[in-house]
Design a protein around this motif. Structure first.
Motif, PDB file in Angstrom:
ATOM      1  N   PRO A   1      -0.471   3.567   5.221  1.00 47.51           N
ATOM      2  CA  PRO A   1      -0.293   3.907   3.797  1.00 47.51           C
ATOM      3  C   PRO A   1      -1.177   5.074   3.361  1.00 47.51           C
ATOM      4  N   ARG A   2      -2.415   5.109   3.848  1.00 53.25           N
ATOM      5  CA  ARG A   2      -3.312   6.210   3.480  1.00 53.25           C
ATOM      6  C   ARG A   2      -2.852   7.523   4.104  1.00 53.25           C
TER       7      ARG A   2
ATOM      8  N   PRO B   1      10.187   0.134  -1.787  1.00 58.04           N
ATOM      9  CA  PRO B   1       8.863  -0.442  -1.518  1.00 58.04           C
ATOM     10  C   PRO B   1       8.748  -1.921  -1.853  1.00 58.04           C
TER      11      PRO B   1
ATOM     12  N   GLY C   1       0.778  -1.234   0.000  1.00 51.47           N
ATOM     13  CA  GLY C   1       0.000   0.000   0.000  1.00 51.47           C
ATOM     14  C   GLY C   1       0.805   1.278   0.000  1.00 51.47           C
ATOM     15  N   PHE C   2       2.082   1.227   0.398  1.00 53.05           N
ATOM     16  CA  PHE C   2       2.895   2.436   0.394  1.00 53.05           C
ATOM     17  C   PHE C   2       3.347   2.739  -1.033  1.00 53.05           C
ATOM     18  N   GLU C   3       3.068   3.943  -1.504  1.00 53.76           N
ATOM     19  CA  GLU C   3       3.411   4.333  -2.868  1.00 53.76           C
ATOM     20  C   GLU C   3       4.025   5.724  -2.864  1.00 53.76           C
TER      21      GLU C   3
ATOM     22  N   SER D   1       7.221   6.368   0.692  1.00 49.46           N
ATOM     23  CA  SER D   1       6.221   7.327   0.236  1.00 49.46           C
ATOM     24  C   SER D   1       6.851   8.562  -0.397  1.00 49.46           C
TER      25      SER D   1
ATOM     26  N   GLU E   1       8.794   3.698   5.930  1.00 50.90           N
ATOM     27  CA  GLU E   1       7.497   4.152   5.440  1.00 50.90           C
ATOM     28  C   GLU E   1       7.594   5.545   4.823  1.00 50.90           C
TER      29      GLU E   1
END
Length: 345
Positions: free
Chosen positions: A239-240, A330, A166-168, A263, A259
């Motif tokens: 992630p959000r 990631p 989910g981390f982008e 991101s 993290e």
């Protein structure tokens, strides 16, 4: 392929253990996976919830901050090592992954005794358990570039720190509109108090301040809720939150740094002084790369925080975000699975 993942219930390392488990299951859905952790730890609740088999061992590590707690170790360790051998004998893994901390040592010792190859996921190269287990490791997956020459094994590979999906990477808005403040998994009283002391100034500078307080700051933060200030004790949606943030103020645990860089966010790091000061090493990596700035814990105050934030002009923040994204890895969990496949073969 039969994989045993050992350790990870302490020092914040359970999340990367689960991240590797998820990556392994995605690549090898028909193969067997067993996770081994500490009796009484978070893994007893979180690992079964994630759908993985778990065995636990009663073990405790060396406490650097409270040495008197180590008096029982001579009685606990022999029984823990015997338990580790029994787990290896029952599961018969093709390869074992140790994910750091003392909780990994019984199963690693069992693997070594039974001549099962093992790999270390190294988040703190100077950690005692990692140093004790290094000599027999078939390979090591390290977090920082400098750890490749520092942590020598037959095959030391730079993979980074494994994160859940989910981390982008994203391009933060400039000037930053949303500030994310994190004090670590348990919160940080000094960071919390500084945010509250500086809250008026922060809300003058940002449209929104999202503040993860930890349980110990929940009550006080609730009294200060106002438009633009969004406190919560913890979140399962990192992630959000990272995707929504433009700038981060946080401790410098290795997972938090991973993290942030996954991101591609600029950060103000306030390293904790506990655990032998191991967070300073993580700070050096990010600050040295130009991805973050540092405020010493003892120097943190409303004035130093606001002054530091004011010094971060848009051009500098843009450069910090680029440096952060360059550090991020990631795909670390999948890369660790590739190393495990090669060692098992």
């Amino acid at each position: 392929m039969r994989l045993l993942i050992s350790g990870g219930g302490t020092g914040g390392h359970l999340s990367p253990a689960l991240a590797v488990a998820q990556a392994f299951s995605a690549e090898h859905p028909e193969d067997d996976l067993l996770m081994v952790g500490r009796a009484g730890g978070l893994e007893e609740r979180l690992v079964p919830r994630a759908g993985y088999a778990l065995e636990t061992i009663r073990v405790r590590g060396f406490d650097r901050d409270a040495p008197w707690k180590n008096l029982a170790l001579p009685w606990l360790l022999p029984a823990a090592l015997v338990s580790g051998v029994r787990v290896v004998d029952r599961f018969r893994p093709d390869v074992v992954l140790g994910v750091g901390g003392y909780a990994m040592t019984p199963a690693i010792a069992g693997a070594r005794l039974r001549r099962v190859p093992y790999v270390l996921a190294v988040f703190e190269a100077g950690g005692l358990a990692n140093r004790l287990c290094r000599s027999g490791a078939a390979a090591a997956c390290v977090t920082f570039p400098g750890d490749v020459p520092r942590f020598r094994t037959p095959r030391t590979v730079l993979t980074g720190y494994p994160l859940r999906r989910g981390f982008e990477r994203r391009a933060p808005r400039l000037p930053p509109r949303r500030l994310l403040v994190m004090g670590g998994s348990q919160g940080a009283r000094r960071i919390n108090q500084t945010v509250w002391d500086a809250l008026d100034g922060l809300l003058d500078r940002f449209e929104e301040v999202v503040h993860l307080t930890g349980a110990q700051g929940e009550r006080r933060a609730a009294e200060l809720v106002r438009p633009g200030y969004r406190p919560c004790p913890f979140s399962d949606e990192m992630p959000r939150l990272m995707a929504e943030a433009d700038l981060v103020v946080c401790r410098a645990g290795v997972g938090t740094c991973a993290e942030v860089t996954a991101s591609g966010l600029p950060a103000v790091l306030v390293p904790g002084t506990f655990g032998g000061g191991h967070q300073e090493r993580n700070v050096q990596e990010l600050v040295g790369a130009g991805a973050a700035v540092r405020i010493a814990d003892a120097e943190l105050s409303a004035s130093t925080l606001l002054g530091t934030l004011d010094s971060l002009e848009p051009d500098r923040l843009r450069a910090m975000a680029g440096a952060s994204a360059a550090l991020g890895r990631p795909n670390a969990a999948r890369d660790i699975v590739r190393v495990l496949e090669e060692v098992a073969a």
